[in-house]
Design an enzyme around this catalytic site. Structure first.
Site, mmCIF file in Angstrom:
data_model
loop_
_atom_site.group_PDB
_atom_site.id
_atom_site.type_symbol
_atom_site.label_atom_id
_atom_site.label_comp_id
_atom_site.label_asym_id
_atom_site.label_seq_id
_atom_site.Cartn_x
_atom_site.Cartn_y
_atom_site.Cartn_z
ATOM 1 N N VAL A 101 0.935 -0.943 0.009
ATOM 2 C CA VAL A 101 0.112 0.061 0.040
ATOM 3 C C VAL A 101 0.740 1.389 0.119
ATOM 4 O O VAL A 101 0.631 2.249 -0.589
ATOM 5 C CB VAL A 101 -1.027 -0.016 1.130
ATOM 6 C CG1 VAL A 101 -1.608 1.198 1.371
ATOM 7 C CG2 VAL A 101 -1.847 -1.197 1.158
ATOM 8 N N CYS A 102 2.005 1.137 0.660
ATOM 9 C CA CYS A 102 2.795 2.319 0.658
ATOM 10 C C CYS A 102 3.561 2.665 -0.573
ATOM 11 O O CYS A 102 3.552 3.894 -0.921
ATOM 12 C CB CYS A 102 3.910 2.154 1.813
ATOM 13 S SG CYS A 102 3.401 1.650 3.600
#
Length: 224
Positions: A101-102
């Site tokens: 996600v990052c």
């Protein structure tokens, strides 16, 4: 009888006094309960949100982060004080726990909006995670994460910053995320606003577009 009479009177008076006090206390707390039901008197911690994303020192409190002169962030092998990072600048501070996600959404979202943020008065976007500097430097070297100099990736090697904000998870030795996913507005070292996701996997209130809206609330003339 002459000696016991005063004692009996005192005992009787004491009982009556306690009954009066108990009756008054019952009336007082009963009235307070009714006020709480009406929403006039705060319930304190009774109905507070004590989740890790809300119950920590960082939320809703302005303070100068640069007063902690003992804390360091790392950029490659270079150690930076919080004053080096924040003093004299308007910064969006982004805390990311690490993971797909990052790398695929969170940081790229800020890179895509970096020019817009700059036009609104953001001097830089500082993305920080709890990890070894070498690992963060390797991450920062990825083409998709190094396309805009306004977005910098730093290592909170010892977790000092995340502990200062009250957003640590687990221990330095534990596996998995070491911090919550968060984003903050920092001006001249002073923490103005802090947002935290409910879980590290979420990306609902700390993404670039959400922080742009928050920035506009703090600086209404940012787009003039």
């Amino acid at each position: 009888m002459n000696h016991s009479a005063p004692i009996l009177l005192r005992l009787a008076f004491g009982v009556a006094q306690r009954q009066t006090l108990n009756h008054s206390a019952t009336r007082f707390f009963g009235a307070a309960a009714e006020l709480r039901k009406a929403g006039v008197v705060p319930d304190g911690h009774l109905n507070s949100d004590l989740s890790p994303t809300a119950c920590h020192i960082g939320l809703g409190r302005r303070r100068d982060l640069t007063l902690r002169q003992d804390l360091r962030l790392w950029q490659n092998d270079k150690q930076l004080t919080l004053a080096d990072v924040f003093k004299g600048q308007k910064v969006v501070l982004v805390g990311f726990p690490g993971g797909p996600v990052c790398v695929e959404q969170h940081i790229p979202g800020y890179i895509a909006q970096a020019d817009k943020l700059g036009s609104m008065g953001v001097d830089k976007v500082i993305c920080v995670t709890v990890d070894e500097p070498a690992n963060v430097s390797k991450l920062a070297a990825k083409p998709e994460l190094s396309s805009n100099s306004r977005v910098e990736l730093l290592a909170d090697r010892n977790g000092g910053l995340v502990r200062l904000l009250g957003l640590e998870i687990g221990t330095p030795e534990s596996t998995g995320p070491k911090c919550q996913r968060y984003a903050a507005v920092v001006e001249d070292g002073v923490l103005l606003k802090l947002r935290v996701e409910s879980t590290p996997a979420d990306l609902k209130v700390t993404d670039a577009k959400s922080m742009i809206q928050l920035w506009k609330c703090i600086y209404p003339n940012a787009c003039d």
